[in-house]
Design a protein around this motif. Structure first.
Motif, PDB file in Angstrom:
ATOM      1  N   ALA A  62       2.537   1.851  -3.383  1.00 24.13           N
ATOM      2  CA  ALA A  62       1.585   2.318  -4.396  1.00 24.13           C
ATOM      3  C   ALA A  62       1.248   3.789  -4.192  1.00 24.13           C
ATOM      4  O   ALA A  62       1.134   4.553  -5.152  1.00 24.13           O
ATOM      5  CB  ALA A  62       0.321   1.467  -4.360  1.00 24.13           C
TER       6      ALA A  62
ATOM      7  N   PHE B 279       0.836  -1.197   0.000  1.00 21.76           N
ATOM      8  CA  PHE B 279       0.000   0.000   0.000  1.00 21.76           C
ATOM      9  C   PHE B 279       0.879   1.257   0.000  1.00 21.76           C
ATOM     10  O   PHE B 279       0.646   2.194  -0.775  1.00 21.76           O
ATOM     11  CB  PHE B 279      -0.920   0.001   1.221  1.00 21.76           C
ATOM     12  CG  PHE B 279      -1.746   1.249   1.380  1.00 21.76           C
ATOM     13  CD1 PHE B 279      -2.944   1.397   0.698  1.00 21.76           C
ATOM     14  CD2 PHE B 279      -1.325   2.284   2.213  1.00 21.76           C
ATOM     15  CE1 PHE B 279      -3.706   2.554   0.830  1.00 21.76           C
ATOM     16  CE2 PHE B 279      -2.072   3.444   2.353  1.00 21.76           C
ATOM     17  CZ  PHE B 279      -3.272   3.576   1.661  1.00 21.76           C
TER      18      PHE B 279
ATOM     19  N   ALA C 255      -4.335   1.922  -4.460  1.00 13.35           N
ATOM     20  CA  ALA C 255      -3.351   1.303  -3.570  1.00 13.35           C
ATOM     21  C   ALA C 255      -3.960   0.171  -2.753  1.00 13.35           C
ATOM     22  O   ALA C 255      -3.308  -0.862  -2.526  1.00 13.35           O
ATOM     23  CB  ALA C 255      -2.753   2.364  -2.647  1.00 13.35           C
TER      24      ALA C 255
END
Length: 332
Positions: free
Chosen positions: A37, A34, A81
Motif C-alpha cells: 500500500a 502495508f 496503509a
C-alpha cells in the motif's frame, strides 16, 4: 467471544500533529500488505514519490517531518496503509472516522476515491498549503467557551478534540501572544507539531481552486459508513459529490469529539486507531462509553516513536487484542 457477540469495529485515522520521524517504518518490508500500500502511494506520486519515501525511512530526513510537504502526504499514506493491513486480517469495520487528513484517508479506504486519484488530490493540497503563510496550532486543556474570549488576530478554534481539549490555529505571532496569555491565566497549553495554521482562515486563499480538481475525479458511495469530523455525521451523497466540501477541509474546524459522540450514539464499538501514535485513542478513552467499559479502544502503533521492533510488537499486540474481542485478525 464469538463473532456474533463481538463489538463492531470502527477505525480511527489520525491527522496533523500525530506525525513523527519514521512513523510505522518498522512495518515496511515486514508486513507485505502495508508495504504494498505504501509503495502504491509512492508510485502514484510520480517524481515526488522517491523523495517522500526516502525522507519517511531516513533517520535524518532532508525535509522536516512537520513541514506540510511531508506531514500531510505521509500521514495520509500511513493511515491508509494501516487500514488496508487491518482489512487484510479479515476485519470488516462498521464505521470509519478520520481526523483532519485522516478523513481523506477514511474516504479512500471506503472506496470513495480511487487510489491514484486521491494521491493526486493529496499532493495538490500539499502544494497549495506549502505556499500559505506560516502559522501553527495550540492545544489547550479547556473548553471552546473558555478559550473563545481570548481569541484575536486571526486565531480561531481549529479543532474540538474533547470536552476540555480545544486546538487553536492561526498565524505564529498572534498564536504565540494568545499562548502566553492563556498560560498566564492558568491554562495548560501545548504546541501541536505543525508549521501551518491548519483549520483556520489563514489557509483559505491557498485552497481556492482545489474544488476544480475534486470535481474532476470520480467519487463513489462508501462501502463503509464514514463519520465526518467536519459535519459530525456520516457522509451523505451530497457531501461526497460536493467538491467544495473536500476542498475546504484544510480551512474548516475539525469536530472530532462531536463526530465520536455521533458514532458511539449508534451503539458501542471497538475503536481501533490506525495511524501513528495513540492520540485519538487517548481522546476516545475519555468517552463515557469507553470509561464504563461498554466500548473499548485498541491502538495499532506505539504511543511514542521507537524502534522497528516496537512497531511490529505493537501491531502484533493489536491483532491479538482484536482477535480476543471476537474478530478474525492475524498478521503476516
Amino acid at each position: 467471544m464469538t463473532a456474533e457477540q463481538a463489538l463492531p469495529v470502527a477505525l480511527l485515522l489520525p491527522g496533523q500533529g500525530s506525525q513523527h520521524r519514521r512513523m510505522a517504518a518498522g512495518l515496511y518490508g515486514h508486513e507485505p500488505v502495508f508495504t504494498a500500500a505504501m509503495d502504491e502511494f509512492f508510485d502514484a506520486a510520480g517524481p515526488e514519490g522517491g523523495p517522500l519515501r526516502e525522507d519517511w525511512l531516513a533517520e535524518r530526513p532532508v525535509t522536516d517531518i512537520d513541514h506540510v510537504t511531508r506531514s500531510q502526504p505521509l500521514l495520509f499514506a500511513v493511515d491508509h496503509a494501516l487500514g488496508r493491513l487491518v482489512l487484510s486480517w479479515g476485519v470488516r469495520p462498521a464505521a470509519l472516522l478520520g481526523h483532519s487528513i485522516g478523513e481523506l484517508a477514511s474516504a479512500a479506504l471506503a472506496g470513495v476515491f480511487r487510489p491514484r486519484d486521491v494521491t493526486g488530490l493529496v499532493l495538490d493540497r500539499v502544494r497549495r498549503l506549502a505556499a500559505a503563510p506560516p502559522g501553527g496550532m495550540l492545544a489547550v486543556a479547556a473548553s471552546t467557551a473558555e478559550v473563545t474570549p481570548y481569541l484575536s488576530g486571526d486565531v480561531v478554534v481549529g479543532a474540538v478534540n474533547a470536552p476540555r481539549q480545544t486546538v487553536l490555529a492561526g498565524p505564529d505571532g498572534p498564536l504565540e501572544k494568545i499562548d502566553r496569555t492563556l498560560r498566564e491565566a492558568g491554562f495548560v497549553c501545548r504546541r501541536v507539531p505543525s508549521l501551518s495554521a491548519f483549520h483556520s482562515p489563514v489557509l483559505e486563499p491557498a485552497c481556492r481552486g482545489a474544488a476544480e480538481l475534486f470535481a474532476a475525479v470520480e467519487k463513489r458511495p462508501p462501502t463503509v459508513p464514514v463519520h465526518s469530523a467536519y459535519t459530525a455525521a456520516p457522509l451523505t451523497r451530497a457531501d461526497i459529490d460536493d467538491p467544495a466540501f473536500w476542498a475546504r477541509q484544510p480551512v474548516a474546524p475539525v469536530l472530532f469529539w462531536p463526530a465520536l459522540e455521533g458514532l458511539l450514539a449508534t451503539g458501542d464499538h471497538l475503536l481501533v486507531e490506525v495511524g501513528p501514535g495513540q492520540g485519538l485513542s487517548q481522546l476516545a478513552r475519555r468517552h463515557p462509553a469507553v470509561r464504563r467499559g461498554s466500548s473499548a479502544v485498541v491502538s495499532l502503533l506505539p504511543a511514542r516513536p521507537g524502534s522497528a521492533e516496537a512497531d511490529r510488537a505493537a501491531v502484533a499486540a493489536a491483532a491479538a487484542g482484536i482477535a480476543e474481542a471476537g474478530h478474525r485478525a492475524r498478521t503476516g
